[in-house]
Design a protein around this motif. Structure first.
Motif, PDB file in Angstrom:
ATOM      1  N   GLU A  53      37.518 -19.367  27.751  1.00 23.59           N
ATOM      2  CA  GLU A  53      38.340 -19.518  28.965  1.00 23.59           C
ATOM      3  C   GLU A  53      38.183 -18.264  30.168  1.00 23.59           C
ATOM      4  O   GLU A  53      37.996 -18.222  31.085  1.00 23.59           O
ATOM      5  N   VAL A  54      37.495 -17.306  29.281  1.00 23.75           N
ATOM      6  CA  VAL A  54      37.244 -16.427  30.722  1.00 23.75           C
ATOM      7  C   VAL A  54      35.385 -17.004  31.105  1.00 23.75           C
ATOM      8  O   VAL A  54      35.775 -17.004  32.350  1.00 23.75           O
ATOM      9  N   ALA A  55      34.894 -18.059  30.605  1.00 23.32           N
ATOM     10  CA  ALA A  55      33.541 -18.443  31.571  1.00 23.32           C
ATOM     11  C   ALA A  55      34.444 -19.286  32.384  1.00 23.32           C
ATOM     12  O   ALA A  55      33.704 -19.598  33.001  1.00 23.32           O
ATOM     13  N   ARG A  56      35.560 -20.320  31.858  1.00 25.46           N
ATOM     14  CA  ARG A  56      36.357 -21.127  32.214  1.00 25.46           C
ATOM     15  C   ARG A  56      36.403 -20.480  33.914  1.00 25.46           C
ATOM     16  O   ARG A  56      36.134 -21.101  35.030  1.00 25.46           O
ATOM     17  N   PHE A  57      37.163 -19.110  34.229  1.00 26.67           N
ATOM     18  CA  PHE A  57      37.583 -18.505  35.044  1.00 26.67           C
ATOM     19  C   PHE A  57      36.281 -18.215  36.001  1.00 26.67           C
ATOM     20  O   PHE A  57      36.100 -18.175  37.521  1.00 26.67           O
ATOM     21  N   ALA A  58      35.223 -17.889  34.921  1.00 24.39           N
ATOM     22  CA  ALA A  58      34.168 -16.842  35.643  1.00 24.39           C
ATOM     23  C   ALA A  58      33.353 -18.188  36.674  1.00 24.39           C
ATOM     24  O   ALA A  58      32.703 -18.064  37.905  1.00 24.39           O
ATOM     25  N   GLY A  59      32.626 -19.612  35.927  1.00 22.17           N
ATOM     26  CA  GLY A  59      32.166 -20.341  36.593  1.00 22.17           C
ATOM     27  C   GLY A  59      33.283 -20.953  37.539  1.00 22.17           C
ATOM     28  O   GLY A  59      32.911 -21.448  38.846  1.00 22.17           O
ATOM     29  N   ILE A  60      34.855 -21.492  38.179  1.00 25.39           N
ATOM     30  CA  ILE A  60      35.116 -21.587  39.116  1.00 25.39           C
ATOM     31  C   ILE A  60      34.893 -20.525  40.119  1.00 25.39           C
ATOM     32  O   ILE A  60      34.696 -21.677  41.080  1.00 25.39           O
TER      33      ILE A  60
END
Length: 155
Positions: A53-60
């Motif tokens: 989930e943290v990776a998802r936000f970081a990518g966005i």
């Protein structure tokens, strides 16, 4: 073949896209984070939080910052960014999509999102595995603009 980001003297420059008509453009990219079996087993129990989930936000967030990171990229008003990070055999697969209506494409935004999401998985799991590898950051497909549709073979 002439590279578009260089002038006649070989100096790097930003391409003028002002005369290009705005069209819907979309790009998809991916990255793979290779993790040990032990790290994959421990992934849901990470004390730092849910790495995916943290990776998802970081990518966005990274997609929205691409023009600040890549010198010749145009700042784009993105109409959509999505990042999916999922556990698969051998690691975490990151898949991204970026879209806009503009005079230039969003390949760099999609690939930046995939790269930063993969780096975030690394950051969130490095205490579990010192041998993590980020592999295969690649453009999967693009659409829109003068060059139209493109898809990586085998995808």
């Amino acid at each position: 073949m002439k590279l578009s980001h260089y002038d006649e003297e070989g100096q790097a420059h930003m391409v003028d896209v002002g005369a290009k008509p705005p069209t819907r453009r979309e790009a998809r990219a991916r990255a793979f984070v290779e993790l040990s079996a032990e790290a994959l087993t421990a992934l849901p129990l990470n004390p730092k939080g849910n790495p995916l989930e943290v990776a998802r936000f970081a990518g966005i967030q990274a997609a929205k910052q691409t023009a600040f990171l890549i010198p010749m990229c145009h700042p784009l008003q993105l109409s959509f960014v999505d990042v999916e990070a999922k556990i698969v055999a051998g690691g975490v697969e990151v898949e991204t999509v970026a879209a806009t209506v503009a005079g230039t494409g969003v390949e760099m935004e999609a690939m930046t999102a995939a790269s930063v999401a993969a780096l975030t998985v690394y950051d969130m799991t490095k205490a579990l595995d010192k041998g993590i590898r980020i592999r295969e950051v690649e453009l999967v497909s693009k659409s829109g603009g003068k060059s139209g549709e493109w898809r990586r073979e085998g995808r």
